[in-house]
Design an enzyme around this catalytic site. Structure first.
Site, mmCIF file in Angstrom:
data_model
loop_
_atom_site.group_PDB
_atom_site.id
_atom_site.type_symbol
_atom_site.label_atom_id
_atom_site.label_comp_id
_atom_site.label_asym_id
_atom_site.label_seq_id
_atom_site.Cartn_x
_atom_site.Cartn_y
_atom_site.Cartn_z
ATOM 1 N N THR A 167 0.749 -1.293 -0.127
ATOM 2 C CA THR A 167 0.040 -0.052 -0.091
ATOM 3 C C THR A 167 0.692 1.230 0.058
ATOM 4 O O THR A 167 0.502 2.318 -0.822
ATOM 5 C CB THR A 167 -0.944 -0.025 1.212
ATOM 6 O OG1 THR A 167 -1.542 -1.410 1.205
ATOM 7 C CG2 THR A 167 -2.048 1.104 1.147
ATOM 8 N N ILE A 168 1.908 1.094 0.842
ATOM 9 C CA ILE A 168 2.760 2.411 0.768
ATOM 10 C C ILE A 168 3.196 2.607 -0.463
ATOM 11 O O ILE A 168 3.436 3.768 -1.010
ATOM 12 C CB ILE A 168 3.907 2.147 1.932
ATOM 13 C CG1 ILE A 168 3.276 2.117 3.342
ATOM 14 C CG2 ILE A 168 5.001 3.201 1.968
ATOM 15 C CD1 ILE A 168 4.216 1.714 4.239
ATOM 16 N N LYS A 202 -5.909 -2.025 -0.977
ATOM 17 C CA LYS A 202 -6.870 -1.855 0.007
ATOM 18 C C LYS A 202 -8.241 -0.866 -0.394
ATOM 19 O O LYS A 202 -8.496 0.000 0.280
ATOM 20 C CB LYS A 202 -6.236 -1.639 1.279
ATOM 21 C CG LYS A 202 -5.200 -2.559 2.077
ATOM 22 C CD LYS A 202 -4.750 -1.858 3.337
ATOM 23 C CE LYS A 202 -3.881 -2.904 3.990
ATOM 24 N NZ LYS A 202 -2.429 -2.910 3.301
ATOM 25 N N HIS A 233 -4.791 -10.090 8.822
ATOM 26 C CA HIS A 233 -3.737 -9.085 8.977
ATOM 27 C C HIS A 233 -3.780 -8.257 10.349
ATOM 28 O O HIS A 233 -4.698 -7.622 10.584
ATOM 29 C CB HIS A 233 -4.061 -8.164 7.848
ATOM 30 C CG HIS A 233 -2.914 -7.048 7.634
ATOM 31 N ND1 HIS A 233 -2.741 -6.048 6.771
ATOM 32 C CD2 HIS A 233 -1.821 -6.718 8.301
ATOM 33 C CE1 HIS A 233 -1.767 -5.305 6.577
ATOM 34 N NE2 HIS A 233 -1.190 -5.677 7.681
ATOM 35 N N LEU A 246 -11.028 1.050 -9.642
ATOM 36 C CA LEU A 246 -9.704 1.177 -8.820
ATOM 37 C C LEU A 246 -9.226 -0.478 -9.350
ATOM 38 O O LEU A 246 -7.847 -0.557 -9.533
ATOM 39 C CB LEU A 246 -9.794 1.391 -7.408
ATOM 40 C CG LEU A 246 -10.111 2.539 -7.140
ATOM 41 C CD1 LEU A 246 -10.383 2.758 -5.569
ATOM 42 C CD2 LEU A 246 -8.925 3.583 -7.479
ATOM 43 N N ARG A 284 -0.024 -3.135 11.051
ATOM 44 C CA ARG A 284 1.520 -2.402 11.311
ATOM 45 C C ARG A 284 1.252 -1.613 12.677
ATOM 46 O O ARG A 284 2.139 -1.775 13.436
ATOM 47 C CB ARG A 284 1.758 -1.588 10.260
ATOM 48 C CG ARG A 284 3.287 -1.429 10.109
ATOM 49 C CD ARG A 284 3.193 -0.636 8.936
ATOM 50 N NE ARG A 284 4.861 0.085 8.807
ATOM 51 C CZ ARG A 284 5.804 -0.193 7.851
ATOM 52 N NH1 ARG A 284 5.427 -0.872 7.017
ATOM 53 N NH2 ARG A 284 6.723 0.463 7.710
ATOM 54 N N ASP A 297 -13.824 1.696 -2.012
ATOM 55 C CA ASP A 297 -14.998 2.083 -2.723
ATOM 56 C C ASP A 297 -14.416 2.313 -4.100
ATOM 57 O O ASP A 297 -13.291 2.182 -4.508
ATOM 58 C CB ASP A 297 -15.217 3.448 -2.281
ATOM 59 C CG ASP A 297 -16.865 4.008 -2.777
ATOM 60 O OD1 ASP A 297 -17.372 3.157 -3.250
ATOM 61 O OD2 ASP A 297 -17.165 4.919 -2.478
ATOM 62 N N ALA A 298 -15.213 2.565 -5.134
ATOM 63 C CA ALA A 298 -15.030 2.662 -6.639
ATOM 64 C C ALA A 298 -14.055 1.357 -7.116
ATOM 65 O O ALA A 298 -13.074 1.203 -7.636
ATOM 66 C CB ALA A 298 -14.122 3.797 -6.737
ATOM 67 N N GLU A 342 -9.112 -7.790 2.551
ATOM 68 C CA GLU A 342 -7.857 -7.564 3.543
ATOM 69 C C GLU A 342 -8.530 -7.418 4.943
ATOM 70 O O GLU A 342 -9.416 -6.338 5.061
ATOM 71 C CB GLU A 342 -7.489 -6.083 3.071
ATOM 72 C CG GLU A 342 -6.143 -6.302 2.782
ATOM 73 C CD GLU A 342 -4.923 -6.431 3.709
ATOM 74 O OE1 GLU A 342 -3.825 -6.662 3.487
ATOM 75 O OE2 GLU A 342 -5.278 -5.938 4.907
#
Ligand code: 5RP
Length: 219
Positions: A38-39, A66, A139, A74, A142, A69-70, A115
């Site tokens: 993601t980062i 992650k 998960h 995405l 972090r 929406d959309a 996720e």
């Protein structure tokens, strides 16, 4: 690549593509799945996915977007850039999940993982199954890990229950090699390690040791 052993995924949560490419070059031969974390997604966008798929076409590429929406737009952006799998966050509306699955079906080998970071319910898990979801990512976040949350019996029981429901379960979240045995006896689909591999003194050795430990515990 599908084997009866859990696969190993490296999470590229690097903050620029150059770093991510260095990490990948060091470890790719020991890795089944390359995750554009993601980062890295935020830092570089889907061009990171495009670059990694071009360099490692034989690997499964996971875009850890992650998506909240959309779902259609995405997930299509991720798949069009070369991702094989992408992620939808567990709090997303079921219609977001369904839209992303629809896009995945347009791509050979395409799939969507839910996720499981934060709050979700077993009722949602039933709805994901009904919508056609096969993969979930269990998960430990972090930030929860940084605040001192350790792996515990309830994590193991939840992972086992998800597997018993028929999900292919991936486990992640600050995983160390010493944590793997906690999940022994459960048919884990993929273990993800990010910092434990990337930040090791010798990332290739760390990745090879993860693979070896998986083979010893699940072989
Ligand atoms: C963070 C993530 C990470 O990619 C995942 O937790 C694996 O990284 P690490 O092993 O460093 O925790 O999804 O949101």
């Amino acid at each position: 690549m599908t084997t009866s052993l859990p696969m190993l995924q490296v999470a590229l949560d690097n903050q620029c593509l150059a770093d991510a490419l260095t990490s990948t070059r060091l470890v790719h031969e020991h890795i089944d799945v390359i995750e554009v974390g993601t980062i890295l997604c935020v830092a570089e966008g889907v061009s990171a996915v495009r670059n990694l798929k071009a360099l490692y076409p034989e690997k499964i590429i996971l875009a850890d977007a992650k998506i909240a929406d959309a779902g259609s737009i995405l997930s299509k952006m991720c798949f069009d850039a070369g991702a094989d799998w992408t992620t939808v966050i567990c709090c997303a509306d079921i219609n977001t999940v369904k839209s992303a699955i629809k896009e995945a079906k347009n791509k050979e080998g395409g799939d969507v993982q839910i996720e499981l970071t934060g709050y979700w319910t077993w009722e949602q898990a039933e709805a994901w199954r009904e919508a056609g979801i096969e993969q979930v990512v269990y998960h430990r976040s972090r930030d929860a890990q940084a605040a001192g949350v350790a792996w515990g019996e309830s994590d193991i029981n939840t992972v086992r229950k998800l597997s018993d429901m028929g999900f292919k379960v991936t486990v992640t979240g600050g995983l160390a090699m010493e944590d793997l045995h906690l999940f022994r006896g459960i048919p884990i689909h993929v273990f993800i390690a990010g910092r434990s591999i990337r930040d090791a003194q010798c990332p290739a050795t760390a990745a090879a040791q993860f693979k070896q430990t998986i083979a010893e515990l699940w072989g």
